[in-house]
Design a protein around this motif. Structure first.
Motif, PDB file in Angstrom:
ATOM      1  N   GLU A 152      -3.401   5.700   9.246  1.00 38.80           N
ATOM      2  CA  GLU A 152      -2.981   4.774   7.904  1.00 38.80           C
ATOM      3  C   GLU A 152      -4.096   4.881   7.142  1.00 38.80           C
ATOM      4  OE1 GLU A 152      -1.710   0.848   9.524  1.00 38.80           O
ATOM      5  OE2 GLU A 152      -1.335   0.090   7.441  1.00 38.80           O
ATOM      6  N   THR A 153      -5.160   5.078   7.499  1.00 43.57           N
ATOM      7  CA  THR A 153      -6.414   5.108   6.523  1.00 43.57           C
ATOM      8  C   THR A 153      -5.914   6.381   5.593  1.00 43.57           C
ATOM      9  OG1 THR A 153      -7.885   4.676   8.379  1.00 43.57           O
ATOM     10  CG2 THR A 153      -8.780   5.448   6.432  1.00 43.57           C
ATOM     11  N   LEU A 154      -5.472   7.431   6.051  1.00 44.14           N
ATOM     12  CA  LEU A 154      -5.226   8.552   5.474  1.00 44.14           C
ATOM     13  C   LEU A 154      -3.874   8.371   4.248  1.00 44.14           C
ATOM     14  CD1 LEU A 154      -6.089  11.511   4.995  1.00 44.14           C
ATOM     15  CD2 LEU A 154      -4.645  12.203   6.890  1.00 44.14           C
ATOM     16  N   LEU A 155      -2.835   7.670   4.962  1.00 43.99           N
ATOM     17  CA  LEU A 155      -1.912   7.635   4.327  1.00 43.99           C
ATOM     18  C   LEU A 155      -1.839   6.628   3.126  1.00 43.99           C
ATOM     19  CD1 LEU A 155       0.835   7.211   7.254  1.00 43.99           C
ATOM     20  CD2 LEU A 155       0.315   8.946   5.874  1.00 43.99           C
ATOM     21  N   ILE A 156      -2.900   6.038   3.130  1.00 44.21           N
ATOM     22  CA  ILE A 156      -3.112   5.023   1.875  1.00 44.21           C
ATOM     23  C   ILE A 156      -3.935   5.482   1.022  1.00 44.21           C
ATOM     24  CG2 ILE A 156      -2.546   2.864   2.785  1.00 44.21           C
ATOM     25  CD1 ILE A 156      -5.581   2.462   3.261  1.00 44.21           C
ATOM     26  N   SER A 176       0.795  -1.332   0.037  1.00 42.91           N
ATOM     27  CA  SER A 176       0.063   0.104  -0.136  1.00 42.91           C
ATOM     28  C   SER A 176       0.684   1.234  -0.036  1.00 42.91           C
ATOM     29  CB  SER A 176      -1.134  -0.014   1.393  1.00 42.91           C
ATOM     30  OG  SER A 176      -0.178   0.139   2.327  1.00 42.91           O
ATOM     31  N   VAL A 215       2.863   2.436   2.086  1.00 38.58           N
ATOM     32  CA  VAL A 215       3.152   3.242   3.260  1.00 38.58           C
ATOM     33  C   VAL A 215       4.559   2.977   4.058  1.00 38.58           C
ATOM     34  CG1 VAL A 215       1.982   3.291   5.606  1.00 38.58           C
ATOM     35  CG2 VAL A 215       0.492   3.244   4.019  1.00 38.58           C
ATOM     36  N   TYR A 232     -13.395  10.432   1.280  1.00 39.02           N
ATOM     37  CA  TYR A 232     -12.364   9.449   0.636  1.00 39.02           C
ATOM     38  C   TYR A 232     -12.647   9.463  -0.957  1.00 39.02           C
ATOM     39  CZ  TYR A 232      -9.500   8.424   4.417  1.00 39.02           C
ATOM     40  OH  TYR A 232      -8.774   8.641   5.502  1.00 39.02           O
ATOM     41  N   ARG A 279      -1.387   3.729  -5.312  1.00 43.25           N
ATOM     42  CA  ARG A 279      -2.442   4.150  -4.224  1.00 43.25           C
ATOM     43  C   ARG A 279      -3.448   4.366  -4.907  1.00 43.25           C
ATOM     44  NH1 ARG A 279       1.446   7.059  -0.995  1.00 43.25           N
ATOM     45  NH2 ARG A 279       0.903   8.869  -1.928  1.00 43.25           N
ATOM     46  N   THR A 298      -6.471   6.360  12.719  1.00 41.97           N
ATOM     47  CA  THR A 298      -6.963   6.981  11.248  1.00 41.97           C
ATOM     48  C   THR A 298      -5.887   7.237  10.565  1.00 41.97           C
ATOM     49  OG1 THR A 298      -7.410   8.908  12.204  1.00 41.97           O
ATOM     50  CG2 THR A 298      -9.401   7.293  11.929  1.00 41.97           C
ATOM     51  N   ARG A 315     -15.181   2.709   2.199  1.00 38.54           N
ATOM     52  CA  ARG A 315     -14.255   3.519   2.097  1.00 38.54           C
ATOM     53  C   ARG A 315     -13.131   3.109   1.282  1.00 38.54           C
ATOM     54  NH1 ARG A 315      -9.147   2.548   3.164  1.00 38.54           N
ATOM     55  NH2 ARG A 315      -9.727   1.757   5.425  1.00 38.54           N
ATOM     56  N   THR A 371      -6.915   0.522   9.740  1.00 38.45           N
ATOM     57  CA  THR A 371      -7.448   1.594   9.248  1.00 38.45           C
ATOM     58  C   THR A 371      -8.886   2.062   9.869  1.00 38.45           C
ATOM     59  OG1 THR A 371      -8.290  -0.010   7.722  1.00 38.45           O
ATOM     60  CG2 THR A 371      -6.311   1.321   6.952  1.00 38.45           C
ATOM     61  N   GLY A 372      -8.625   3.017  10.709  1.00 39.99           N
ATOM     62  CA  GLY A 372      -9.913   3.316  11.669  1.00 39.99           C
ATOM     63  C   GLY A 372     -10.734   4.321  10.814  1.00 39.99           C
TER      64      GLY A 372
END
Lengths: 261, 833
Positions: free
Chosen positions: B318-322, A53, A55, A103, A78, B316, A150, A88-89
């Protein structure tokens, strides 16, 4: 679709010194296929998927998604993946609809397309009851649905699920698995990591058993069962891990070593 | 970089913050409620304070001469400058008490009078002793005055005895007065009225021959200087009595038919030209810059912690980073959010403080009470002043927002983030205290003005101070450009740091790993790597700085203790020791302890001879350029302390042997500083793969190590050159050669200047050399011809150094030199390169 070659990732640890979280891992995943990464906690599954991903950056080796290298073309990668994990909250102070919409916009969907996608997603995932509920007020099941919505709002060709069912009760987990199955049926290329055998047996077309950063075995379930003469998945899994650990600690049990790619 | 993404993230973050009760409370509700509440509390307290009248006891009221001084239980209000002050003193007189007055207070008044009479008895005794003592003392001086039979010894004994008894009496008086509820006691002696009237009559009849003897008993006023209440009451009583006494005097003059102004032959009049708006401006200019800085920090900090550390904590991040947004876009979006809140918080706070302050003053002055009673009304700052405040708030908030965001990104959790607030706040408060000091100002222009104008935070605070004091101050406006340019520069640097933090996976995915000092040390010593890492390099610099700070005191003492003629020599010795112990030792020890390859860490390789050649030519070209640059920038830096200049003078002294000076000032720094800064520190900083950043940082540390602003400036410039040479040649040797020659040229220039200034000036002017240099009171100066030649040589040499290392792929150093795009480690951060 996804190609991983000799991927290695190490980090510095106070107690253990230099630790390889991933050790020369290679595999490939095709569209319309669910590839299972099966391994105990700390095996390196999350590290591997985080590299995919974009990251995390690999220490060495390459990984490409839809032909784009994760290191040199992270933005393109990505754009083409959907990623969902227990890490991934979702935002506490945003409603389900705002979250997915946000998103969608970040993925660059046009407003008309976004509206269409949102309507369809909220319909198929049955999220309309709580579309205006704040994240903080949602149940775990609702949150998981929002996370999935999302991850796939931009309709990516590749979807990565990192232990999507961890911490869920059986009912919610079942729905998540059903969603994964339906995504496969749409021809998506899916990586699914888990430590639960049942999910692998049910969903995955091919699996890789990963332990201490290395892939111990790779193939379809029948292939693996035949290769190691072990019809029970669970037994197969423990056998492989035990042999690997034994080999690591020095006892001569060399036959599994060849399975390591 | 897509503005659309930045806007999306910004809008989301702002909405998120607005939905957060804590942030809203901190940023908006608190300032709007806190200051009015505090104002209310203060007003109430001050009301309570002023409404408590102080007790003045007057004994012997019936002996007071006219005009009337007392009226019931108060002084007559016309004797006060502010007639309302009469209420602040409650007067109890013996006459009133004897008549049974006082109403409800009668028992208390009775007690007060009893206390006062006891005090009076002691005071009378004291006075009696005074008279006796005076007699005895005059007798001691002139024995013929006293009884003939008393011996001198007996007299001195009597004096000692009297003094002892008086001292005992004093102690008793003090105790009694402290125990009483009287703040001021006035004792009017019997017959005062008759005495004064007698003198008045004598004056009226012009019986001047008797007027010379005016010794009659005078009133006594008793107070306690250590008691605030007594002091306040005494000052009021004093004013009242003075006014009253003046009136008596005027009456006498009137009786004589003389003008009232007679006792004041000069009678100067003071005139205060401060307009009300100016008084207010002075208050605002002291208060607002400091408040603005502190509020900008506070306003930036909480949102920063929430959008960075909070996001990590809630999972959150990691959610943003991807998502497709780049790290730069994410950071910019978050940065703008933080800045928006920082600015609104600062403005809301100031608005609330200003409003509350103005309101309080108006309440206080209309009631004629409180601290501001004499201050008059306070006007709010003018529109231009407020506009300047808004303009300057932008870079200030930007700087703090970026800093806070970087710190908050580094933090693992909100809680950890909160811990970083204290040091940041302490530093900011330190800076504001500095700016609030009366002498510290940017305008009128003085030696340090330009220097202040480039110091972070301080520059904005000082400029604002000047502009708030006088918004139309065109003189101070010239500082707007340097202040804004440097502030924006600092903000960009801080933002770059924040983006760096955000691009580092070590920071983003820091585990909650248990940290043990013992374990960490073991790890450091066991898992050695060939070269130092970034942290170790930074730590080495910190150690050098701390050692330098700690050694300042002892070194100064040693220097002071040197014999006058040997200051120079002592200085050389100390410089040598300082170089070896403070600069070389930390680097060497750290290399041995923490790395496996001393050679690689300190670049102890033999270089290509061309680098040595260039390094020995370059200083000759750079020396004149640096000398002229520094002398043309003389206006910019604060003046050197005179002591320092004297010491520098001692070093250029002809008395010292040249070899010693060269060893202490050129050879030792060349070797020691190169080992530390181009060896350990630069190697450590280069580890993250970016030689440009590493050279910049090592140059900056090298500069800062020199402490004195002038030296910091040019040492940083030279540090860049030295760093470049070290990286390109991958050897310490060319740097050492360069450093030695450069420092030696400085010493030699001093020597030559001193030599020429003495008696060879004329000869020099006529010689061939005057084409290249001139001589004036500041020493040798280089001509334009020299500077042009030097610039050409320096540019060519530097260009050669710049390109020579790059063209050799495969060499050890090249890994460090590769542009960042080629190394996988940095390709993520689109911004940084």
């Amino acid at each position: 679709m996804i190609s991983v070659q000799q991927l290695t990732k190490g980090f510095d640890d106070l107690r253990r010194g230099w630790v390889a979280a991933l050790d020369h891992v290679s595999f490939e995943v095709q569209p319309g296929e669910i590839f299972g990464l099966l391994g105990p906690n700390g095996a390196g599954k999350t590290t591997c998927l985080r590299i995919l991903s974009t990251v995390l950056r690999p220490s060495s080796g390459t990984a490409t998604v839809s032909g784009f290298d994760v290191v040199t073309h992270p933005a393109e990668v990505r754009q083409r993946i959907g990623f969902m994990s227990s890490n991934t909250g979702i935002y506490d102070r945003m409603t389900a609809f705002e979250m997915v919409e946000y998103y969608g916009r970040l993925y660059g969907l046009s407003e008309e397309l976004l509206k269409l996608r949102l309507e369809r997603l909220f319909e198929t995932l049955q999220m309309n009851d709580f579309r205006d509920t704040l994240g903080a007020k949602m149940s775990t099941g609702m949150k998981q649905k929002v996370s999935i919505a999302r991850a796939i709002v931009h309709d990516p060709p590749v979807i990565i699920f990192d232990e999507p069912t961890s911490g869920l009760d059986v009912l919610v987990a079942r729905k998540v698995l059903a969603t994964v199955q339906s995504l496969k049926d749409q021809g998506k290329c899916i990586i699914f990591s888990t430590h639960i055998m049942r999910e692998v047996e049910k969903l995955c077309d091919r699996i890789a058993i990963i332990h201490k950063g290395a892939i111990l075995a790779i193939g379809t379930l029948p292939e693996l069962q035949e290769q190691h003469q072990q019809p029970d998945t669970e037994e197969l899994f423990f056998d492989l891990i035990e042999r690997y650990d034994a080999k690591e600690s020095g006892s001569p049990k060399p036959e599994i070593g060849t399975a390591k790619n | 970089m897509h503005w659309k993404n930045i806007r999306l993230i910004f809008l989301r973050e702002v909405r998120d913050q607005l939905r957060d009760r804590r942030t809203l409370f901190m940023i908006a509700v608190l300032p709007l409620l806190l200051y009015p509440a505090m104002g209310l509390g203060t007003l109430q307290m001050s009301m309570n304070f002023t409404e408590q009248p102080r007790t003045v006891v007057v004994l012997g009221e019936k002996h007071l001469p006219p005009p009337q001084l007392l009226e019931g239980n108060r002084f007559v209000s016309s004797w006060f400058t502010h007639p309302d002050d009469a209420n602040k003193l409650k007067v109890v007189t013996d006459t009133a008490v004897e008549l049974g007055g006082g109403g409800l207070d009668a028992p208390l008044n009775l007690k007060l009078i009893a206390q006062a009479q006891a005090l009076r008895k002691l005071i009378d005794e004291h006075t009696a002793f005074d008279i006796e003592l005076e007699q005895a003392e005059s007798q001691q001086r002139d024995p013929s005055q006293g009884p003939a039979d008393e011996s001198l010894i007996a007299v001195s004994q009597r004096i000692a005895d009297l003094k002892a008894r008086q001292a005992a009496l004093d102690r008793e008086l003090i105790e009694l007065f402290a125990a009483s509820q009287i703040q001021v006691l006035i004792v009017i002696p019997d017959g005062l009225r008759e005495n004064i009237e007698r003198v008045n009559r004598m004056i009226a009849k012009r019986q001047t021959e008797d007027i010379t003897n005016l010794s009659y008993p005078r009133p006594t006023i008793v107070k306690n200087r250590a008691d605030d209440k007594s002091v306040v009451a005494y000052n009021r009583v004093r004013d009242v009595l003075d006014a009253w006494e003046d009136e008596i005097l005027r009456q006498r003059l009137a009786d004589l038919g003389l003008p009232k102004e007679l006792p004041k032959p000069v009678g100067s009049v003071s005139r205060d030209l401060a307009a009300e708006s100016q008084i207010s401006a002075s208050i605002w200019s002291k208060m607002f810059p400091a408040l603005l800085v502190i509020m900008a920090v506070m306003g930036a900090f909480y949102p920063a912690v929430d959008v960075a550390a909070g996001e990590k904590e809630r999972g959150t991040m990691e959610t943003l980073l991807i998502c497709p947004a780049t790290r730069t876009e994410i950071v910019l979006g978050k940065f703008l959010t933080v800045m928006c809140f920082s600015m609104s918080s600062a403005l809301l706070n100031l608005l609330s403080i200003g409003g509350t302050g103005k309101y309080m003053v108006s309440v206080a002055s209309s009631a004629g009470k409180g601290v501001f009673a004499q201050g008059g009304a306070i006007t709010l700052p003018s529109a231009p002043a407020l506009a300047w405040m808004l303009i300057l708030l932008v870079p200030l908030s930007a700087l703090f927002s970026a800093l806070c965001l970087a710190l908050a990104t580094f933090a693992r959790s909100s809680k950890e983030g909160q811990y970083y607030l204290t040091p940041l706040l302490m530093v900011s408060i330190g800076m504001t205290v500095f700016c609030m000091s009366p002498g510290i100002e940017i305008y009128p222009v003085h030696q340090a003005s330009w220097f202040y104008s480039v110091m972070p935070v301080v520059n904005i605070a000082l400029l604002l101070k000047a502009l708030l004091l006088n918004p139309g101050n065109t003189g101070a406006l010239i500082f707007v450009i340097p202040v804004l340019v440097t502030s924006i520069g600092y903000s960009m640097l801080a933002l770059w740091w924040a983006i760096e933090q955000f691009s580092s996976e070590g920071v983003l995915f820091r585990d909650g790993e248990r940290f043990e000092v013992a374990l960490w040390l073991k790890h450091l010593l066991r898992e050695k790597e060939p070269t130092p890492n970034f942290t170790e390099a930074g730590f080495c610099f910190v150690i050098v700085m701390l050692a330098q700070f700690a050694s300042m005191g002892p070194l100064q003492q040693l220097l002071m203790s040197a014999a006058p003629g040997e200051v120079g020599l002592q200085m050389m010795k100390l410089m040598l020791i300082q170089q070896l112990t403070i600069i070389a030792c930390p680097a060497l020890f750290m290399t041995l302890l923490l790395t496996t390859s001393v050679r690689q860490s300190l670049r102890l390789w033999l270089p290509n001879w061309k680098f040595v050649a260039v390094a020995s030519v370059l200083p000759f070209a750079l020396h004149p350029l640096v000398v002229e640059l520094m002398s043309s920038l003389g206006w910019f830096f604060p003046k050197l302390p005179p002591g320092f200049a004297r010491l520098m003078g001692a070093m250029g002294d002809d008395e010292q042997p040249l070899t010693l000076i060269l060893i202490a000032l050129a050879a030792a720094p060349a070797i020691c500083e190169e080992l530390a800064f181009r060896g350990f520190v630069l190697t450590g900083f280069s580890r993250n793969g970016r030689s440009g950043v590493a050279i910049g940082l090592s140059a900056l540390t090298f500069g800062v190590m020199h402490m004195i602003p002038q030296q910091v400036f040019y040492a940083t410039l030279l540090g860049v050159v030295l760093g470049l040479i070290a990286v390109r040649s991958n050897s310490l040797l060319p740097g050492i050669v360069f450093h030695f020659i450069f420092n030696s040229l400085g010493v030699i220039r001093e020597r030559v200047s001193a030599h020429l200034a003495n008696d060879h000036t004329e000869k020099f002017r006529q010689s061939f050399w005057h084409w290249f240099a001139t001589i004036d009171e500041n020493g040798l100066h280089y001509s334009w011809l020299t500077l042009v030649i030097c610039s050409v040589i320096a540019s060519l040499s530097l260009w050669w150094v710049w390109q020579s290392g790059r063209s050799k792929p495969g060499a050890v150093t090249v890994n460090n030199l590769l542009p960042s795009e080629f190394t996988p480690t940095t390709s993520h951060s689109t911004s940084a390169s």
